[in-house]
Design an enzyme around this catalytic site. Structure first.
Site, mmCIF file in Angstrom:
data_model
loop_
_atom_site.group_PDB
_atom_site.id
_atom_site.type_symbol
_atom_site.label_atom_id
_atom_site.label_comp_id
_atom_site.label_asym_id
_atom_site.label_seq_id
_atom_site.Cartn_x
_atom_site.Cartn_y
_atom_site.Cartn_z
ATOM 1 C CG HIS A 31 49.257 65.098 18.136
ATOM 2 N ND1 HIS A 31 48.916 64.883 19.448
ATOM 3 C CD2 HIS A 31 49.273 63.866 17.555
ATOM 4 C CE1 HIS A 31 48.753 63.595 19.663
ATOM 5 N NE2 HIS A 31 48.950 62.945 18.520
ATOM 6 C CG HIS A 52 48.205 61.460 15.172
ATOM 7 N ND1 HIS A 52 49.309 61.003 15.838
ATOM 8 C CD2 HIS A 52 48.581 61.606 13.879
ATOM 9 C CE1 HIS A 52 50.323 60.875 14.983
ATOM 10 N NE2 HIS A 52 49.901 61.251 13.786
ATOM 11 C CG ASP A 90 44.823 58.841 18.924
ATOM 12 O OD1 ASP A 90 45.383 59.395 17.951
ATOM 13 O OD2 ASP A 90 45.447 58.474 19.940
ATOM 14 C CG HIS A 91 45.461 62.914 20.323
ATOM 15 N ND1 HIS A 91 45.944 62.968 21.600
ATOM 16 C CD2 HIS A 91 45.960 61.761 19.790
ATOM 17 C CE1 HIS A 91 46.705 61.910 21.838
ATOM 18 N NE2 HIS A 91 46.729 61.163 20.743
ATOM 19 C CG HIS A 105 53.612 61.734 18.108
ATOM 20 N ND1 HIS A 105 53.688 60.367 18.103
ATOM 21 C CD2 HIS A 105 52.298 62.037 18.011
ATOM 22 C CE1 HIS A 105 52.455 59.856 18.003
ATOM 23 N NE2 HIS A 105 51.599 60.861 17.940
ATOM 24 C CG ASP A 126 49.964 60.732 21.351
ATOM 25 O OD1 ASP A 126 49.393 60.838 22.458
ATOM 26 O OD2 ASP A 126 49.438 60.190 20.363
ATOM 27 C CG HIS A 128 47.856 57.349 24.153
ATOM 28 N ND1 HIS A 128 46.878 56.601 23.545
ATOM 29 C CD2 HIS A 128 48.209 58.308 23.260
ATOM 30 C CE1 HIS A 128 46.655 57.077 22.318
ATOM 31 N NE2 HIS A 128 47.453 58.119 22.124
HETATM 32 FE FE FE Z 1 47.552 59.334 20.340
HETATM 33 ZN ZN ZN Z 2 49.326 60.860 18.146
#
Ligand code: FE
Ligand code: ZN
Length: 264
Positions: free
Chosen positions: A59, A61, A63-64, A118, A140, A178
């Site tokens: 996805h 985001h 942090d990915h 998400h 996530d 995570h």
């Molecule tokens: Fe994440």
């Molecule tokens: Zn995420």
């Protein structure tokens, strides 16, 4: 196939997925470049003809996908996979996937599940190669013992997505985005205190974390046994949270998610 978790940022996992037959490899969700490039370099050392040919984004985001740009440049990666509607939000995206899309990584077969909730463009990568156990990268959406926050979708959407994952073969190995397992399982045992599978999972997660090891992978079978977000029909969970027995699975999922959002 081989899957190596690469710890990134404070609690993210990127993964190096390797096809042992062709030595082709992909990086799943490179959060940041340094740990990913280091993991690739270490495995090149062991395996000189490793060819990292793709990035799989679960996805959009940051942090990915935060490492996409530099990892793609440094390793000469041309193929960056993501959901079609994430176009413009996944750096270097070149492949635009939909529910049911399939492609190969060397001898590995990859199939896409659209799992919105998400985010609207969240996808799972289901990777198979007989006789290995199948593997799923869930980003996530499904965590070990938990699920992601519902940012762009709604509870019925998240419920349908989790049910899609729940119907994969029970032996499917789950690699999530995570390391949230211990806090997820604290919530799981709070809502379903008599579930012995939760207790065993807490014990095994504690041992792994104490030894500095990741808690991934679990399996779909494990998640069905201890993850409250796949157990919305559990009478004990419903009675702990005051969810009516007649409430739908989606309604119960929404209530369980809200309870987790405020759980300390
Ligand atoms: Fe994440
Ligand atoms: Zn995420």
């Amino acid at each position: 196939m081989r899957v190596l978790p690469i710890p990134c940022l404070s609690d993210n996992y990127a993964y190096l997925l390797i096809d042992p037959e062709t030595n082709e490899a992909a990086i799943v969700d490179p959060s940041e470049p340094e740990p990913v490039l280091q993991a690739v370099a270490e495995n090149l050392g062991r395996n000189g003809d490793l060819k990292v040919v793709a990035i799989f984004a679960t996805h959009h985001h940051h942090d990915h996908v935060g490492g996409n740009e530099e990892v793609a440049t440094r390793l000469g990666i041309k193929k960056v996979y993501g959901y079609a509607s994430d176009n413009g939000r996944i750096p270097r995206q070149s492949e635009f996937l939909e529910e049911g899309s399939t492609f190969t990584l060397g001898s590995l077969q990859v199939r896409i599940l659209a799992i919105p909730g998400h985010t609207l463009g969240a996808i799972a990568y289901v990777v198979t190669r007989e006789p290995s156990d199948p593997v799923v990268f869930t980003g996530d959406t499904l965590f070990v013992g938990g699920c992601g926050r519902i940012f762009e979708g709604d509870p019925p959407m998240m419920h349908a997505s989790l049910q899609k994952l729940a119907h994969l073969e029970p032996r499917t190995q789950v690699y999530c985005g995570h390391e949230y397992t211990e806090s997820n399982l604290r919530f799981a045992t709070h809502v379903e205190p008599s579930n012995q599978a939760v207790r065993r999972a807490i014990e095994s997660a504690r041992k792994r974390r104490e030894a500095g090891l990741p808690t991934v992978p679990s399996t779909i079978g494990d998640e069905l046994a201890f993850n409250p977000f796949l157990r919305a029909n559990s009478p004990e969970i419903r009675s702990t949270l005051g969810i009516e027995p007649v409430a739908s699975g989606a309604e119960a999922l929404g209530a369980i998610r809200r309870a987790k959002d405020s759980f300390k």
